[in-house]
Design a protein around this motif. Structure first.
Motif, short mmCIF file in Angstrom:
data_model
loop_
_atom_site.label_atom_id
_atom_site.label_comp_id
_atom_site.label_asym_id
_atom_site.label_seq_id
_atom_site.Cartn_x
_atom_site.Cartn_y
_atom_site.Cartn_z
N ALA A 78 0.81 -1.22 0.00
CA ALA A 78 0.00 0.00 0.00
C ALA A 78 0.84 1.27 0.00
N ASP A 79 1.95 1.28 0.72
CA ASP A 79 2.78 2.49 0.78
C ASP A 79 3.25 2.89 -0.61
N PHE A 80 3.63 1.91 -1.42
CA PHE A 80 4.13 2.21 -2.75
C PHE A 80 3.03 2.77 -3.64
N ASP A 81 1.89 2.10 -3.71
CA ASP A 81 0.84 2.52 -4.64
C ASP A 81 0.24 3.88 -4.24
N THR A 82 0.06 4.12 -2.94
CA THR A 82 -0.47 5.42 -2.54
C THR A 82 0.53 6.53 -2.86
N LYS A 125 -0.20 9.78 -5.44
CA LYS A 125 0.05 11.17 -5.05
C LYS A 125 1.06 11.83 -5.99
N GLN A 126 2.08 11.09 -6.38
CA GLN A 126 3.07 11.64 -7.31
C GLN A 126 2.45 11.92 -8.67
N ASP A 150 -5.61 11.40 0.89
CA ASP A 150 -5.22 11.29 2.30
C ASP A 150 -6.40 10.91 3.19
N THR A 151 -7.60 11.04 2.69
CA THR A 151 -8.78 10.71 3.50
C THR A 151 -9.18 9.24 3.38
N LEU A 152 -8.54 8.52 2.47
CA LEU A 152 -8.91 7.12 2.25
C LEU A 152 -8.42 6.23 3.38
N THR A 153 -9.20 5.20 3.68
CA THR A 153 -8.76 4.14 4.58
C THR A 153 -8.08 3.08 3.73
N VAL A 154 -6.80 2.83 4.01
CA VAL A 154 -6.01 1.92 3.16
C VAL A 154 -5.39 0.83 4.02
N TYR A 155 -5.53 -0.41 3.60
CA TYR A 155 -4.93 -1.56 4.28
C TYR A 155 -3.89 -2.19 3.37
N CYS A 156 -2.81 -2.68 3.97
CA CYS A 156 -1.72 -3.27 3.19
C CYS A 156 -1.81 -4.79 3.19
#
Length: 287
Positions: free
Chosen positions: A187-191, A195-196, A209-215
């Motif tokens: 998840a860290d990579f795709d988010t 953003k980029q 930034d408001t999304l709930t994201v699980y890895c």
């Protein structure tokens, strides 16, 4: 030499009953122990500064056979084993996957121009927990595709000349995600990539930034165990550990999102198995 190493430690062994063994060998090979009051025939030093003795077979008696467990003891042992599995890393990961799925998440994956701080998304796939496609698009980036990335996903710059740009598809993506959590493998990579991509087009990205994201990568590493020096696991390794087969072409955004959903469902399945065992155990207890 350790207590459980040598077999024949006496020099003269004319008869089988006169052969000498350590306590460990007597226990493991013969299910015997020195008789009460029996003294070692000889003492030896071990490599840790201690000593151990050897005993004649003739001076030994059979170890007491283990009594078979009663039905109540068997049930208690099974219950303790079940509780241990539920509290294990594998069990906790499975429970987490179950909790994710009851939130009706969507599964997202991207293909990118590269890996660095300037890399952008060039393909986005979004599916539900059943693997049904919700949204799919290719994107025209503002940078060229790194050859190493192209070698993985097989997408060329020429294929994206007529593709929409991020500002064209961002509202659609936001609409399809809505209130639902996202599950992403790494998840860290795709988010970061999303953003980029927005930043490269000077587009607003605060909604990301408001999304709930699980890895799902960290979840799979906890359930199946890490398979690399980073302490994580690749999607292909997780698919293999789960005993799944790829549906579609690997390294396309939708296919990778589908396989991520299948991996998470597989992990949650272990929690369901444990719950069934718990219910069966509860049902077997006397009223």
């Amino acid at each position: 030499m350790r207590d459980d190493d040598n077999s024949d430690a006496c020099d003269e062994t004319p008869r089988a009953e006169d052969k000498c063994y350590t306590r460990g060998r007597l226990r493991d090979e013969f299910r015997l122990k020195p008789a009460p009051g029996a003294e070692p025939v000889r003492w030896y030093k071990n490599g840790y500064g201690g000593k151990y003795g050897v005993y004649r077979l003739a001076d030994c008696v059979p170890m007491q056979a283990k009594r078979p467990q009663t039905e109540k003891q068997q049930q208690a042992s099974a219950r303790l084993g079940l509780q241990a599995r539920m509290k294990s890393q594998r069990g906790r990961s499975a429970r987490l996957a179950h909790l994710w799925l009851i939130q009706e998440p969507l599964f997202l994956d991207t293909e990118t121009t590269g890996l660095d701080a300037g890399a952008q998304a060039l393909e986005i796939g979004l599916v539900n927990a059943l693997g049904e496609k919700i949204f799919e698009t290719r994107l025209k980036p503002t940078v060229s595709i790194d050859p190493a990335a192209a070698a993985v996903h097989g997408i060329s710059d020429d294929e994206l000349l007529r593709a929409p740009s991020w500002p064209d598809i961002a509202p659609q993506l936001q609409h399809h995600i809505g209130w639902r959590p996202l599950v992403i493998f790494n998840a860290d990579f795709d988010t970061r990539i999303l953003k980029q991509t927005a930043a490269a087009h000077n587009a607003p990205a605060s909604w990301l930034d408001t999304l709930t994201v699980y890895c799902a990568m960290r979840l799979a590493a906890g359930h199946y165990g890490p398979t690399n020096r980073y302490g994580t696991i690749s999607l292909s390794d997780a698919v293999s550990q789960a005993g799944l087969s790829w549906t579609g072409e690997a390294h396309s955004a939708v296919t990778d999102a589908v396989m991520t959903a299948q991996v998470v469902n597989n992990i949650a399945g272990y929690w369901h198995e444990l719950q069934c065992e718990m219910n069966d155990d509860a049902g077997s207890e006397p009223a």
